[in-house]
Motif scaffolding. Structure first.
Motif, PDB file in Angstrom:
ATOM      1  N   SER A   7       0.808  -1.213   0.000  1.00 36.39           N
ATOM      2  CA  SER A   7       0.000   0.000   0.000  1.00 36.39           C
ATOM      3  C   SER A   7       0.847   1.270   0.000  1.00 36.39           C
ATOM      4  O   SER A   7       1.940   1.297   0.551  1.00 36.39           O
ATOM      5  N   VAL A   8       0.277   2.308  -0.576  1.00 33.81           N
ATOM      6  CA  VAL A   8       0.902   3.630  -0.582  1.00 33.81           C
ATOM      7  C   VAL A   8       0.729   4.304   0.780  1.00 33.81           C
ATOM      8  O   VAL A   8       1.576   5.066   1.219  1.00 33.81           O
ATOM      9  N   GLY A   9      -0.372   4.008   1.456  1.00 36.10           N
ATOM     10  CA  GLY A   9      -0.675   4.637   2.737  1.00 36.10           C
ATOM     11  C   GLY A   9      -1.144   3.628   3.766  1.00 36.10           C
ATOM     12  O   GLY A   9      -1.328   2.448   3.464  1.00 36.10           O
ATOM     13  N   PRO A  10      -1.413   4.091   5.005  1.00 37.82           N
ATOM     14  CA  PRO A  10      -1.733   3.184   6.102  1.00 37.82           C
ATOM     15  C   PRO A  10      -3.227   2.914   6.314  1.00 37.82           C
ATOM     16  O   PRO A  10      -3.622   2.447   7.371  1.00 37.82           O
ATOM     17  N   LYS A  11      -4.059   3.191   5.304  1.00 34.36           N
ATOM     18  CA  LYS A  11      -5.514   3.044   5.478  1.00 34.36           C
ATOM     19  C   LYS A  11      -6.105   2.154   4.394  1.00 34.36           C
ATOM     20  O   LYS A  11      -5.511   1.957   3.326  1.00 34.36           O
ATOM     21  N   LEU A  12      -7.303   1.659   4.656  1.00 33.08           N
ATOM     22  CA  LEU A  12      -7.982   0.796   3.683  1.00 33.08           C
ATOM     23  C   LEU A  12      -8.327   1.523   2.389  1.00 33.08           C
ATOM     24  O   LEU A  12      -8.433   0.900   1.335  1.00 33.08           O
ATOM     25  N   ASP A  13      -8.483   2.851   2.459  1.00 32.24           N
ATOM     26  CA  ASP A  13      -8.796   3.600   1.238  1.00 32.24           C
ATOM     27  C   ASP A  13      -7.537   4.098   0.518  1.00 32.24           C
ATOM     28  O   ASP A  13      -7.611   4.823  -0.464  1.00 32.24           O
ATOM     29  N   SER A  14      -6.373   3.668   0.989  1.00 34.04           N
ATOM     30  CA  SER A  14      -5.107   4.005   0.320  1.00 34.04           C
ATOM     31  C   SER A  14      -4.982   3.191  -0.966  1.00 34.04           C
ATOM     32  O   SER A  14      -5.460   2.060  -1.045  1.00 34.04           O
ATOM     33  N   PRO A  15      -4.302   3.747  -1.980  1.00 31.19           N
ATOM     34  CA  PRO A  15      -4.067   2.978  -3.203  1.00 31.19           C
ATOM     35  C   PRO A  15      -3.101   1.817  -2.957  1.00 31.19           C
ATOM     36  O   PRO A  15      -2.200   1.912  -2.125  1.00 31.19           O
ATOM     37  N   VAL A  16      -3.304   0.742  -3.693  1.00 29.20           N
ATOM     38  CA  VAL A  16      -2.354  -0.364  -3.684  1.00 29.20           C
ATOM     39  C   VAL A  16      -1.051   0.147  -4.290  1.00 29.20           C
ATOM     40  O   VAL A  16      -1.060   0.819  -5.324  1.00 29.20           O
ATOM     41  N   GLY A  91      -4.835  -3.501  -8.481  1.00 25.06           N
ATOM     42  CA  GLY A  91      -4.866  -2.047  -8.558  1.00 25.06           C
ATOM     43  C   GLY A  91      -6.128  -1.519  -7.924  1.00 25.06           C
ATOM     44  O   GLY A  91      -7.069  -2.268  -7.674  1.00 25.06           O
ATOM     45  N   GLY A  92      -6.152  -0.228  -7.642  1.00 23.69           N
ATOM     46  CA  GLY A  92      -7.281   0.390  -6.945  1.00 23.69           C
ATOM     47  C   GLY A  92      -6.911   0.614  -5.499  1.00 23.69           C
ATOM     48  O   GLY A  92      -5.729   0.699  -5.149  1.00 23.69           O
ATOM     49  N   THR A  93      -7.899   0.684  -4.643  1.00 22.33           N
ATOM     50  CA  THR A  93      -7.625   0.869  -3.221  1.00 22.33           C
ATOM     51  C   THR A  93      -7.444  -0.484  -2.556  1.00 22.33           C
ATOM     52  O   THR A  93      -7.830  -1.527  -3.099  1.00 22.33           O
ATOM     53  N   VAL A  94      -6.867  -0.455  -1.365  1.00 20.81           N
ATOM     54  CA  VAL A  94      -6.682  -1.682  -0.596  1.00 20.81           C
ATOM     55  C   VAL A  94      -8.037  -2.352  -0.368  1.00 20.81           C
ATOM     56  O   VAL A  94      -8.191  -3.557  -0.583  1.00 20.81           O
TER      57      VAL A  94
END
Length: 124
Positions: A7-16, A91-94
């Motif tokens: 993941s790019v970020g630490p949240k479920l809505d972060s991009p893969v 691809g997409g969000t986590v």
């Protein structure tokens, strides 16, 4: 089932993050209730061996499946040897890729989809 998502970020809505070994974070997610732990990938800045070290991190955290964009041969071999399934091309969000996994839309890859060191940044 415990999943590991690059993941790019630490949240479920972060991009893969498409780079397995050099992703910013791994989200370790329970595929049933979506509870998760975000872990900083401290291996991302290694000069070499980032994929293998990232794979060891995933194994240490008990993940059984990896969801990522790309996975090189060394990381893929390390994960496979530990019994971890690798699913590439995500691809997409986590949250979106976990839902795709839960819906049975993603299949494990029997081989890496990029060459060694594909995720290294050039020029600094």
């Amino acid at each position: 089932m415990k999943l590991a998502v690059s993941s790019v970020g630490p949240k479920l809505d972060s991009p893969v993050d498409p780079r397995f070994g050099r992703c910013a974070y791994f989200l370790f997610i329970d595929s049933h209730d979506l509870s998760f732990e975000a872990v900083d990938n401290t291996n991302s800045s290694l000069g070499g061996g980032a994929g293998i070290q990232a794979a060891k991190l995933v194994v240490t955290h008990g993940a059984k499946v990896v969801l990522t964009g790309n996975c090189g041969p060394n990381a893929h071999q390390t994960l496979s040897a530990a019994g971890v399934e690798v699913i590439v091309g995500c691809g997409g969000t986590v949250a979106e890729v976990v839902q795709q996994y839960n819906d049975g839309k993603l299949r494990p890859s029997s081989s890496p989809n990029v060459v060694s060191h594909a995720g290294q940044r050039s020029g600094g």
